[in-house]
Design a protein around this motif. Structure first.
Motif, mmCIF file in Angstrom:
data_model
loop_
_atom_site.group_PDB
_atom_site.id
_atom_site.type_symbol
_atom_site.label_atom_id
_atom_site.label_comp_id
_atom_site.label_asym_id
_atom_site.label_seq_id
_atom_site.Cartn_x
_atom_site.Cartn_y
_atom_site.Cartn_z
ATOM 1 N N SER A 1 0.962 66.621 -25.849
ATOM 2 C CA SER A 1 0.137 67.795 -25.591
ATOM 3 C C SER A 1 0.836 69.065 -26.061
ATOM 4 O O SER A 1 0.239 69.915 -26.737
ATOM 5 N N ALA B 1 -5.118 62.257 -18.828
ATOM 6 C CA ALA B 1 -4.083 61.449 -18.183
ATOM 7 C C ALA B 1 -3.818 61.898 -16.754
ATOM 8 O O ALA B 1 -2.864 61.418 -16.120
ATOM 9 N N THR C 1 3.063 61.849 -22.699
ATOM 10 C CA THR C 1 1.778 62.534 -22.827
ATOM 11 C C THR C 1 1.959 64.040 -22.860
ATOM 12 O O THR C 1 1.324 64.742 -23.662
ATOM 13 N N SER D 1 -7.415 58.366 -27.929
ATOM 14 C CA SER D 1 -8.052 58.233 -26.615
ATOM 15 C C SER D 1 -8.845 56.954 -26.472
ATOM 16 O O SER D 1 -8.932 56.389 -25.374
ATOM 17 N N ALA E 1 -2.908 56.048 -20.416
ATOM 18 C CA ALA E 1 -2.952 57.440 -19.966
ATOM 19 C C ALA E 1 -4.249 57.721 -19.218
ATOM 20 O O ALA E 1 -4.248 58.384 -18.174
ATOM 21 N N HIS F 1 -1.659 53.129 -25.510
ATOM 22 C CA HIS F 1 -1.085 54.280 -24.803
ATOM 23 C C HIS F 1 -2.193 55.190 -24.277
ATOM 24 O O HIS F 1 -2.125 55.683 -23.142
ATOM 25 N N ILE G 1 -5.631 65.978 -24.087
ATOM 26 C CA ILE G 1 -4.666 64.878 -24.055
ATOM 27 C C ILE G 1 -4.023 64.762 -22.685
ATOM 28 O O ILE G 1 -3.879 63.656 -22.123
ATOM 29 N N SER G 2 -3.631 65.893 -22.108
ATOM 30 C CA SER G 2 -2.953 65.850 -20.801
ATOM 31 C C SER G 2 -3.943 65.698 -19.656
ATOM 32 O O SER G 2 -3.686 64.946 -18.708
#
Length: 348
Positions: free
Chosen positions: A240, A73, A236, A203, A212, A208, A69-70
């Protein structure tokens, strides 16, 4: 397509060659070692070893999703270990101290663990945005204070002294995550399945998630088109960290039923999750498979040691080979990007 597959074929060939060389070095028959590996990862009486692989994969995949997730981004949050510890310790503490119906206590403890992980990730984000500490450095350094804070608390004020170990009291047995019928696998894996579905959908289908990803591909462009980069960064990171906190809570209520000092650090769940994400190029749908692959390597290595006398440290060697492969791909991508930039500057 064949060009994309060649690096993976080369990597698999290198892993098998190194594994074969190690078998020769320790004098173990390759066939027996391979059989022990497969049995240790996927076999056993009533599929006991497969359940162990799935149990380990639950935590590795969870941490891999947190990282993905991080990373997608462009936020290199490598503080998952600290966020994992924060979530695990806080969830255990809430379950021990909070009175009430078991299911309500379990829900409150899991939410508290997710909030703790999110807040610890947000701290790294605020240091990055408002103080100028690089996220890579800040998130890494924040792993240590939370580990030592949790170690102190579980060794002194919240220690189960009668157990003779550095661990908290047991959480109420009504809050334990149930096992599937007939197997030693708790329902915590369902939380990670749901998280995987959420991460993939987030994703690929949400605004959003798109923003990201855009920030990850080009932060300068994201700022130029007016995206709220600061808010996007904090949101974000919170997401995470919340996933990492959830993984910590699953480990507490599904496996250990208490917080044990070092239980989330020594198995290297967070770092293995990072490798799993980078191995598949941060492609969301492949992350769960990559996490399961690393879990199988670790449990299969234990099977080799039992059946063929092969040291289970071979699993670490295999992971090191994969890390070298990932590092070569990343460095190759960076050099290729730099060369394209130079070519563009020259007008080509």
């Amino acid at each position: 397509m064949s060009g994309d597959l060649l690096p993976w074929i080369y990597t698999l060939a290198w892993i098998l060659a190194i594994l074969f060389g190690l078998m020769l070095l320790v004098g173990a028959p390759f066939g027996e070692a391979l059989s022990g590996f497969l049995t240790g990862a996927f076999g056993g009486r009533r599929m006991a070893y497969l359940m162990a692989t799935l149990s380990r994969a639950t935590l590795i995949v969870g941490m891999a999703l947190s990282v993905m997730i991080s990373f997608r981004a462009g936020l290199f949050n490598i503080g998952g270990e600290g966020q994992l510890v924060a979530g695990g310790f806080v969830s255990a503490l809430v379950a021990i101290l909070l009175p009430g119906p078991p299911l309500l206590v379990l829900a409150a403890a899991i939410l508290a663990g997710m909030a703790a992980g999110a807040l610890w990730a947000l701290l790294a984000g605020m240091l990055y945005i408002y103080v100028g500490v690089p996220l890579l450095v800040g998130s890494l350094l924040l792993n240590f204070p939370i580990r030592y804070i949790a170690s102190y608390l579980v060794a002194h004020p919240f220690r189960d002294v009668q157990s003779g170990m550095l661990q908290s009291h047991l959480v109420p047995d009504g809050t334990w995550l149930a096992y599937f019928p007939g197997v030693r696998l708790d329902v915590g894996i369902l939380f990670i399945v749901a998280t995987s579905i959420f991460a993939i959908a987030y994703s690929h289908t949400t605004l959003h998630g798109y923003r990201a990803r855009l920030n990850g591909l080009s932060p300068d462009f994201a700022r130029a088109v007016g995206l709220p980069v600061t808010r996007l960064t904090l949101q974000t990171l919170a997401m995470s960290g919340a996933i990492a906190g959830l993984v910590g809570a699953i480990a507490v209520f599904g496996i250990h039923h208490r917080y044990v000092d070092g239980m989330l650090v020594q198995p290297l769940y967070a770092w293995t999750g990072i490798i799993a994400v980078l191995l598949v190029g941060m492609i969301p749908v492949l992350v769960p498979f990559s996490g399961f692959f690393f879990a199988a390597i670790q449990t299969g290595a234990a099977g080799m040691e039992r059946s063929a006398g092969v040291p289970k440290e071979i699993a670490l060697v295999m992971q090191a080979v994969i890390i070298l492969f990932v590092a070569s791909r990343v460095s190759g991508a960076i050099l290729s990007s730099q060369n394209r930039a130079k070519g563009g500057d020259d007008g080509s």
